[in-house]
Design an enzyme around this catalytic site. Sequence first.
Site, PDB file in Angstrom:
ATOM      1  N   ARG A 144      48.987 -45.894  18.634  1.00 23.22           N
ATOM      2  CA  ARG A 144      48.535 -47.269  18.471  1.00 23.22           C
ATOM      3  C   ARG A 144      47.671 -47.705  19.645  1.00 23.22           C
ATOM      4  O   ARG A 144      46.909 -48.654  19.540  1.00 23.22           O
ATOM      5  CB  ARG A 144      49.741 -48.209  18.422  1.00 23.22           C
ATOM      6  N   ARG A 186      39.641 -45.683  26.013  1.00 21.84           N
ATOM      7  CA  ARG A 186      38.186 -45.830  25.915  1.00 21.84           C
ATOM      8  C   ARG A 186      37.502 -45.505  27.232  1.00 21.84           C
ATOM      9  O   ARG A 186      38.003 -45.871  28.291  1.00 21.84           O
ATOM     10  CB  ARG A 186      37.809 -47.276  25.592  1.00 21.84           C
ATOM     11  N   ARG A 194      65.200 -51.411  16.923  1.00 20.86           N
ATOM     12  CA  ARG A 194      65.193 -52.002  18.237  1.00 20.86           C
ATOM     13  C   ARG A 194      65.142 -53.498  18.040  1.00 20.86           C
ATOM     14  O   ARG A 194      64.466 -54.006  17.138  1.00 20.86           O
ATOM     15  CB  ARG A 194      63.946 -51.553  19.046  1.00 20.86           C
ATOM     16  N   ARG A 222      57.805 -57.445  28.831  1.00 21.81           N
ATOM     17  CA  ARG A 222      56.588 -58.212  29.068  1.00 21.81           C
ATOM     18  C   ARG A 222      56.891 -59.694  29.108  1.00 21.81           C
ATOM     19  O   ARG A 222      57.966 -60.134  28.692  1.00 21.81           O
ATOM     20  CB  ARG A 222      55.532 -57.909  28.006  1.00 21.81           C
ATOM     21  N   GLU A 252      60.515 -60.881  27.431  1.00 19.42           N
ATOM     22  CA  GLU A 252      61.049 -60.060  26.336  1.00 19.42           C
ATOM     23  C   GLU A 252      61.920 -58.939  26.887  1.00 19.42           C
ATOM     24  O   GLU A 252      61.484 -58.167  27.724  1.00 19.42           O
ATOM     25  CB  GLU A 252      59.910 -59.429  25.526  1.00 19.42           C
ATOM     26  N   TYR A 279      56.935 -49.363  10.577  1.00 23.68           N
ATOM     27  CA  TYR A 279      56.351 -50.122  11.686  1.00 23.68           C
ATOM     28  C   TYR A 279      55.002 -50.698  11.249  1.00 23.68           C
ATOM     29  O   TYR A 279      53.954 -50.292  11.722  1.00 23.68           O
ATOM     30  CB  TYR A 279      56.197 -49.158  12.870  1.00 23.68           C
ATOM     31  N   ASP A 320      51.967 -53.415  10.799  1.00 15.27           N
ATOM     32  CA  ASP A 320      51.331 -54.585  11.393  1.00 15.27           C
ATOM     33  C   ASP A 320      51.176 -55.641  10.301  1.00 15.27           C
ATOM     34  O   ASP A 320      51.289 -55.338   9.115  1.00 15.27           O
ATOM     35  CB  ASP A 320      49.949 -54.217  11.938  1.00 15.27           C
TER      36      ASP A 320
HETATM   37  N1  UDP Z   1      52.806 -48.944  25.550  1.00 15.32           N
HETATM   38  C1  UDP Z   1      52.900 -48.518  26.863  1.00 15.32           C
HETATM   39  N2  UDP Z   1      52.504 -49.350  27.864  1.00 15.32           N
HETATM   40  C2  UDP Z   1      52.038 -50.596  27.618  1.00 15.32           C
HETATM   41  C3  UDP Z   1      51.915 -51.026  26.289  1.00 15.32           C
HETATM   42  C4  UDP Z   1      52.329 -50.185  25.271  1.00 15.32           C
HETATM   43  O1  UDP Z   1      53.335 -47.417  27.124  1.00 15.32           O
HETATM   44  O2  UDP Z   1      51.717 -51.299  28.577  1.00 15.32           O
HETATM   45  C5  UDP Z   1      53.244 -48.025  24.475  1.00 15.32           C
HETATM   46  C6  UDP Z   1      54.712 -48.166  24.167  1.00 15.32           C
HETATM   47  O3  UDP Z   1      55.203 -46.881  23.842  1.00 15.32           O
HETATM   48  C7  UDP Z   1      54.718 -49.030  22.944  1.00 15.32           C
HETATM   49  C8  UDP Z   1      53.463 -48.579  22.209  1.00 15.32           C
HETATM   50  O4  UDP Z   1      52.555 -48.283  23.267  1.00 15.32           O
HETATM   51  O5  UDP Z   1      55.878 -48.825  22.157  1.00 15.32           O
HETATM   52  C9  UDP Z   1      52.885 -49.611  21.275  1.00 15.32           C
HETATM   53  O6  UDP Z   1      52.731 -50.800  21.974  1.00 15.32           O
HETATM   54  P1  UDP Z   1      52.248 -52.163  21.331  1.00 15.32           P
HETATM   55  O7  UDP Z   1      52.163 -53.148  22.423  1.00 15.32           O
HETATM   56  O8  UDP Z   1      51.058 -51.880  20.502  1.00 15.32           O
HETATM   57  O9  UDP Z   1      53.461 -52.512  20.359  1.00 15.32           O
HETATM   58  P2  UDP Z   1      53.952 -53.923  19.801  1.00 15.32           P
HETATM   59  O10 UDP Z   1      55.219 -54.161  20.516  1.00 15.32           O
HETATM   60  O11 UDP Z   1      52.915 -54.929  20.140  1.00 15.32           O
HETATM   61  O12 UDP Z   1      54.141 -53.702  18.337  1.00 15.32           O
END
Ligand code: UDP
Length: 376
Positions: A176, A180, A253, A284, A310, A358, A360
């Site tokens: 996900r 870049r 989770r 976060r 969170e 999972y 979106d």
């Molecule tokens: N992830 C990470 N560091 C970050 C943000 C995301 O390693 O700073 C990884 C982590 O494994 C996470 C996955 O990327 O489960 C997807 O994150 P995203 O924020 O897209 O998931 P959301 O919680 O927003 O669905």
Amino acid sequence: MERAYKMYDFLIIGAGLYGAVCARELTDAGKKVLVIDKRSHIAGNVYTEKIEGINVHKYGAHIFHTNNKKVWDYVQRFATFNRFTNSPVANYKGELYSLPFNMYTFNKMWGVVTPEEAAAKIEEQRREAEITEPKNLEEQAISLVGTDIYEKLIKGYTQKQWGRPCDQLPSFIIKRLPVRLTFDNNYFNALYQGIPIGGYTKMVENMLSGIEVRTGVDFFEHKEELIADAKSVIYTGPIDAYFNYSLGNLEYRSVRFENEILDKPNFQGNAAVNYTDAETPWTRIIEHKWFEFGKDEDGNDLPKTVISREYSSEWKPGDEPYYPVNDEKNSKLYADYKALAEKENDVIFGGRLGEYKYYDMDQVIAVALEISVSLK
Ligand code: UDP
């Protein structure tokens, strides 16, 4: 208890996005629909509540993004979207990095200036790690961005979020995350992105306009009467709960939110800051006002701010399920539940919890639109 006359063509369980889209589409096709939700409000996990003039995402931050023009056009019918672009910041023990991984991140991490230098650095770390075919999230991450970024920006965050070490997680989770070699801080590779002005609750309210909705109704407590009154059922709750966990619990989770109203206009200067070390207990902090540029609907600056820390946790009965854990064990158990679901006459299982997927928001809307077409 079979009734000859059924009041409703469809009973929809769950007033989240999946349920609301099905309700709208089926109603517009002339069907009689009843939507119920066990919570006291509609909108499922995209629910927003106004606090101090700020739309607070009560069940976690939701940023609408999609490449699907049909879905984007569809949601425009129910809300006007602002120009919010998700650019989270990672805080690793006080060092700040840009997300997703891009030239700003690489420059801060290694001092590299050009895309060639960044690519060479990643390649060097990948070679040192000797990974040819990534078998899990850890190997996938290292082969995508190298060990430094894995150690500082992925490892701690992912382990906190999923409660499992990265070498025991499927690699698709990390796919996900874009990587870049440009200076582009836009987290999503999506053509369309934004936040519905006025909040998600308003958007879902518009979707459900003119439709009978009963909140605070637990399906399982009133199953007999509810089913007796409907020809078909669309169930968007957890699939294992529907079968009374007869094959065992699927794992999820969960997330706990600690909300705080602060008497200052600006706490962190960004909607999302990820704490990517393993020691900070939260994953976060969301500062909700920045989803709407710190302004109220009339364009005035807001004097206060609302933040949510969170905390990710293992789900146990009674908690809100958020993320399905699509590892091997749970995927197998889900397949068994799915086989049971297919034998249920006139019941459709849909959405993140109903399909243990999972999804979106845009994907949920897309599948809900598809299923509705087949039911009309
Ligand atoms: N992830 C990470 N560091 C970050 C943000 C995301 O390693 O700073 C990884 C982590 O494994 C996470 C996955 O990327 O489960 C997807 O994150 P995203 O924020 O897209 O998931 P959301 O919680 O927003 O669905």
